[in-house]
Design a protein around this motif. Structure first.
Motif, PDB file in Angstrom:
ATOM      1  N   THR A  15       0.853  -1.196   0.000  1.00 14.06           N
ATOM      2  CA  THR A  15       0.000   0.000   0.000  1.00 14.06           C
ATOM      3  C   THR A  15       0.883   1.239   0.000  1.00 14.06           C
ATOM      4  O   THR A  15       2.085   1.171   0.243  1.00 14.06           O
ATOM      5  N   PRO A  19      -5.106   5.229   3.137  1.00 11.76           N
ATOM      6  CA  PRO A  19      -5.545   4.668   4.422  1.00 11.76           C
ATOM      7  C   PRO A  19      -7.010   4.242   4.458  1.00 11.76           C
ATOM      8  O   PRO A  19      -7.343   3.232   5.088  1.00 11.76           O
ATOM      9  N   THR A  45       4.335  -0.604   3.277  1.00 13.00           N
ATOM     10  CA  THR A  45       4.100   0.663   2.595  1.00 13.00           C
ATOM     11  C   THR A  45       5.260   0.965   1.649  1.00 13.00           C
ATOM     12  O   THR A  45       6.425   0.704   1.960  1.00 13.00           O
ATOM     13  N   ASP A  49       5.104   6.200   5.380  1.00  6.01           N
ATOM     14  CA  ASP A  49       3.649   6.386   5.360  1.00  6.01           C
ATOM     15  C   ASP A  49       3.145   6.333   6.805  1.00  6.01           C
ATOM     16  O   ASP A  49       2.705   5.302   7.300  1.00  6.01           O
ATOM     17  N   THR A  52      -0.650   5.347   7.514  1.00  2.00           N
ATOM     18  CA  THR A  52      -0.937   3.922   7.390  1.00  2.00           C
ATOM     19  C   THR A  52      -0.475   3.173   8.626  1.00  2.00           C
ATOM     20  O   THR A  52      -1.186   2.307   9.153  1.00  2.00           O
ATOM     21  N   CYS A  70       3.165  -3.873  10.271  1.00  2.00           N
ATOM     22  CA  CYS A  70       3.340  -2.867   9.224  1.00  2.00           C
ATOM     23  C   CYS A  70       4.815  -2.516   9.087  1.00  2.00           C
ATOM     24  O   CYS A  70       5.486  -2.188  10.074  1.00  2.00           O
ATOM     25  N   ASP A 100      -4.640  -3.267  -1.504  1.00  2.00           N
ATOM     26  CA  ASP A 100      -5.303  -2.449  -0.488  1.00  2.00           C
ATOM     27  C   ASP A 100      -6.693  -1.965  -0.897  1.00  2.00           C
ATOM     28  O   ASP A 100      -7.466  -1.510  -0.051  1.00  2.00           O
TER      29      ASP A 100
END
Length: 330
Positions: A15, A19, A45, A49, A52, A70, A100
């Motif tokens: 992604t 978001p 990401t 980011d 996110t 993440c 995403d």
């Protein structure tokens, strides 16, 4: 002593600064009918980011039995690199991929796991069923997105064992955008004789987002990566992507150039003939794109205007890619 539970499945979601879309996807992954302790979700990401990461942390706080992580790439390199990072960190023996902007059905993980257990192969890949909700009279852009439903292998809904992923060395990071990197991965699976099994019950919904006027013009830049894919896999490209050049585009460009050249050389009868033939091709191309789509005046006008421009841009970016990647794709 309690038996240690090993992670069975890792879900990778690349992604970058989307978001709201990502949150919808992650909620669907959190609601899977599959034991939470047996799967993990790895969000990667494509560059820094912060928003996110905040969303992922918030979701984990709300569902602390949800194995979600993440990570971020140091710089923007594209979804292929993001998926590779996620797969490298994955603890599961089966890796699932989605995007995403996708919404996996509640039994998505379970169906892939069932297919994997049934086949009992260490080197195997799977492709699911992608559904694209579409209006009865979609726009040209919406119709093109709907083609995902019939695509053989897309990263919105696929899986493979970690052993298979490692054998083919992951996604090709030469592809910096979300275009053709999934086909390149599929082709390497084929070249390594790794079976790709269709799992029709593993459903992902891919909603169509609103697009601005003339989106098809911007999309033509992707054509340069067709040349890269062709260079790497010429036979499979011809078999599965395109068997022949877009001769209509070249014909339209030649007629237009003949018209302009004839005007400058005062050959007006030739210029008129070339112009009329060019316009006929423009109308044919426009009609082809309008088939099965909305006939609203604004959409028809967009199709006509972009049908004039697309051949030039498509050929330009295809030839640019051929030069950049030192191959010849017409």
């Amino acid at each position: 002593m309690a038996k240690k539970i090993s992670m069975k499945i890792s879900v990778i979601v690349p992604t970058y600064k989307r978001p709201e879309l990502l949150l919808k996807c992650l909620k669907k992954l959190c609601e899977q009918n599959f034991a939470k302790q047996l799967y993990e979700v790895i969000v990667v990401t494509d560059g820094t980011d912060i928003e996110t990461k905040s969303i992922v942390n918030l979701l984990w706080q709300q569902h602390n039995d949800f194995n979600i992580y993440c990570y971020s790439l140091d710089e923007k390199k594209g979804p292929a690199t993001a998926r590779n990072k996620g797969a490298f960190l994955a603890k599961g023996e089966l890796i699932l991929f989605t995007d995403d902007d996708c919404l996996p059905h509640e039994n998505w993980i379970q169906h892939f796991w069932n297919a994997y257990r049934f086949n009992q192969q260490k080197l195997v890949a799977f492709t699911g069923c992608t559904k694209v909700p579409c209006k009865d009279c979609p726009t040209d852009y919406e119709k093109n997105i709907a083609h995902l439903e019939t695509a053989e292998f897309i990263t919105a809904n696929c899986a493979c064992t970690k052993a298979a992923f490692n054998l083919v060395k992951g996604f090709d990071e030469d592809f910096p955008i979300a275009w053709r990197e999934d086909s390149e991965f599929q082709f390497r699976l084929i070249n390594h004789a790794i079976p790709i099994i269709k799992v029709t019950d593993a459903v992902v919904v891919h909603p169509v987002r609103a697009a601005h006027w003339g989106i098809s013009i911007k999309e033509q830049k992707k054509s340069m990566f067709n040349a890269l894919l062709y260079k790497k896999h010429p036979a499979l490209y011809k078999q599965k992507i395109s068997a022949r050049p877009a001769w209509m585009y070249y014909g339209m460009i030649i007629l237009f150039m003949l018209c302009v050249a004839s005007i400058f050389t005062s050959k007006f009868s030739v210029a008129v003939a070339a112009f009329l033939l060019w316009m006929i091709f423009v109308f044919i191309f426009t009609e082809k794109r309008l088939k099965g789509t909305s006939k609203k005046l604004s959409h028809v006008a967009e199709m006509f205007a972009t049908s004039i421009i697309i051949p030039f841009l498509s050929v330009f970016w295809t030839l640019y890619g051929s030069i950049k990647y030192k191959t010849l794709l017409l």
